[in-house]
Design an enzyme around this catalytic site. Structure first.
Site, PDB file in Angstrom:
ATOM      1  N   GLU A 162      35.815  95.644  46.437  1.00 24.33           N
ATOM      2  CA  GLU A 162      35.180  94.597  47.231  1.00 24.33           C
ATOM      3  C   GLU A 162      36.134  93.851  48.170  1.00 24.33           C
ATOM      4  OE1 GLU A 162      33.048  92.102  44.490  1.00 24.33           O
ATOM      5  OE2 GLU A 162      31.572  93.650  44.059  1.00 24.33           O
ATOM      6  N   GLU A 356      29.116  99.092  40.586  1.00 19.33           N
ATOM      7  CA  GLU A 356      28.764  97.859  39.861  1.00 19.33           C
ATOM      8  C   GLU A 356      27.312  97.529  40.166  1.00 19.33           C
ATOM      9  OE1 GLU A 356      30.987  94.258  40.553  1.00 19.33           O
ATOM     10  OE2 GLU A 356      32.901  95.325  40.441  1.00 19.33           O
TER      11      GLU A 356
HETATM   12  O1  IFM Z   1      32.193  89.626  38.484  1.00 21.72           O
HETATM   13  C1  IFM Z   1      32.076  90.195  39.733  1.00 21.72           C
HETATM   14  C2  IFM Z   1      33.065  91.328  39.922  1.00 21.72           C
HETATM   15  O2  IFM Z   1      34.360  90.933  39.692  1.00 21.72           O
HETATM   16  C3  IFM Z   1      32.986  91.855  41.332  1.00 21.72           C
HETATM   17  N1  IFM Z   1      31.629  92.173  41.679  1.00 21.72           N
HETATM   18  C4  IFM Z   1      30.600  91.221  41.401  1.00 21.72           C
HETATM   19  C5  IFM Z   1      30.694  90.749  39.971  1.00 21.72           C
HETATM   20  C6  IFM Z   1      29.594  89.713  39.681  1.00 21.72           C
HETATM   21  O3  IFM Z   1      29.759  88.623  40.522  1.00 21.72           O
END
Ligand code: IFM
Length: 452
Positions: A162, A356
């Site tokens: 990210e 994710e």
């Molecule tokens: O916790 C975060 C993660 O570190 C990165 N992506 C989003 C998740 C939820 O906010």
């Protein structure tokens, strides 16, 4: 139906779960400093203890094994391994990840290693961090070290997680560590250096590889989805997905990051829009950024409906009152897991993973000692059905990593009760773990005991 080879996994990151921050030889990272400075994180909480996974990793792996989870995506803490960001190696840090990887493999769980999930070593921040072009070699050396040490046992690597967040939330908005809001010109330079660092890391991971590696990346972004099935609305949503964001929030552009990594060039419309703020971008830079990747990962949590406006431009559609939302107030939009993968696959054509996806819920331990979280089950089922449809419609979806296996330190939201993302509840007072109903549900699903 997802086939038998489909990768069902769970994801975490080092700072969010490990604890023992700044101990056992680890250097400080920007999150250690930011959380300790106070004012940036809910109730001034820190990752000092988190889920104490550093000590309890075996227990956490036993839980994954019990649930039948076969793939685990985690990250290494750069400053635990290289306390100053480069140079002196902390053997104790490497040894921790050795123990973790070995225990995963003993449990029949495949490790997927993310090189960078936001914890920039503080020493490197003092040297200019992402604004310093040396970050490219610092990051490359760190990736090479990881590959040299772990790639005999780890086959799958992600470079950066990210960039939208660690640059966007960290420096454009200044809401995340290091909490240093900077101007557009400087943050765009940081972004460009982060992309070069990604490219260099791919090269160095492969250079030191002890077996052929599979390397990808895990960016993110909210997904515009069409409000109807009309070709015009679909076109509007796709256009919005890859369009440059507003200049004061530029880091949220999906194509700005992914196009150079996969297609070897920044998008023309964005180059035009951001023209006054652009860093120098050479052909050699683009060549470095554009390393061959084996797969494309995207972290997707939500999206927003879009229609084709009267003027031929994409137009966001207002949500109705009472629109479903999560503990963190994020909209519940399963459509994002259909249209996101579809648009991304059409553009980038690489084997695709959801790296994710998950939901924050205000979970509690009930009187019966269990954690009943029907919202998480409902959320995940809806999203996975959308992903399955994307696969049916031609997207080469290879896997899904649920965020997260454990409740954990949710960055600026800390351990607030409404930011629990785990399939497993963590009582932060005792470090007791309680598998939530959703954990058992995910287990049945991935074992093939029940259809979606
Ligand atoms: O916790 C975060 C993660 O570190 C990165 N992506 C989003 C998740 C939820 O906010």
């Amino acid at each position: 139906m997802f086939n038998r080879d489909f990768v069902w996994g769970v994801a975490t990151s080092s700072y969010q779960i490990e604890g023992e921050a700044m101990r056992f030889g680890a250097g400080k990272n920007v999150w250690d400093a930011f959380s300790h400075a106070g004012g940036g994180v809910y109730n001034n909480q820190t990752g000092d203890i988190a889920c104490n996974h550093y000590n309890l990793y075996q227990r956490d792996i036993d839980i994954m094994k019990e649930l039948g989870i076969k793939h685990y995506r985690f990250s290494t803490n750069w400053a635990r391994i290289l306390p100053g960001g480069f140079g002196r190696v902390n053997e104790e840090g490497l040894a921790f990840y050795d123990r973790l990887i070995d225990a995963l493999l003993r449990a029949g769980i495949e490790p997927w290693l993310t090189v960078f999930h936001w914890e920039l070593p503080l020493e490197l921040y003092y040297r200019g961090g992402f604004a310093n072009p040396d970050i490219v070699e610092w990051f490359g050396d760190y990736a090479a070290l990881l590959s040299d040490r772990f790639s005999d046992r780890v086959k799958h690597f992600f470079t950066i997680n990210e960039p939208q967040c660690f640059i966007g939330l960290g420096y454009v908005r200044g809401e995340h560590a290091p909490g240093a809001k900077r101007g557009t010109k400087e943050t765009m330079l940081m972004g460009h250096n982060a992309l070069k660092a990604h490219g260099r890391a791919v090269q160095r991971l492969r250079e030191k590889a002890r077996q052929p590696l599979l390397i990808g990346v895990a960016p993110t972004g909210s997904v515009p989805y069409p409000v109807s099935d009309s070709p015009a609305d679909i076109e509007a949503a796709k256009k919005a997905y890859f369009a440059p964001a507003e200049e004061n929030d530029w880091a949220w552009s999906v194509a700005w990051w992914s196009d150079p990594m996969i297609l070897g060039k920044y998008p023309e419309d964005a180059l035009k829009k951001y023209e006054p703020f652009l860093p120098e971008i050479s052909d050699a830079d683009l060549k470095l950024i554009n390393q061959p990747l084996d797969f494309y990962g995207q972290n997707i949590y939500n999206g927003y409906a879009v229609k084709m406006g009267e003027n031929g431009e994409s137009e966001a559609v207002k949500r109705y009152d009472g629109f479903p939302s999560t503990g963190l107030g994020w909209p519940v939009t399963p459509e994002a897991l259909y249209w996101g993968p579809k648009f991304l696959y059409e553009r980038y054509r690489l084997p695709f993973y959801i790296t994710e996806n998950g939901v924050a819920v205000n979970d509690v331990i009930s009187l019966d000692g269990k954690v009943h979280d029907p919202q998480r089950i409902d959320f995940t089922e809806r999203y996975l059905r959308a992903l399955e449809k994307a696969q049916k419609d031609g997207v080469d979806v290879r896997g899904y990593f649920h965020w997260s296996i454990l409740d954990n330190f949710e960055w600026a939201s800390g351990y607030s009760s409404s930011s629990r993302f785990g399939l497993v509840y963590v009582d932060y007072r005792t470090q007791e773990r309680v598998i939530k109903d959703s954990g058992y549900w995910y287990s049945r699903l991935i074992r093939g005991d029940m259809p979606l």
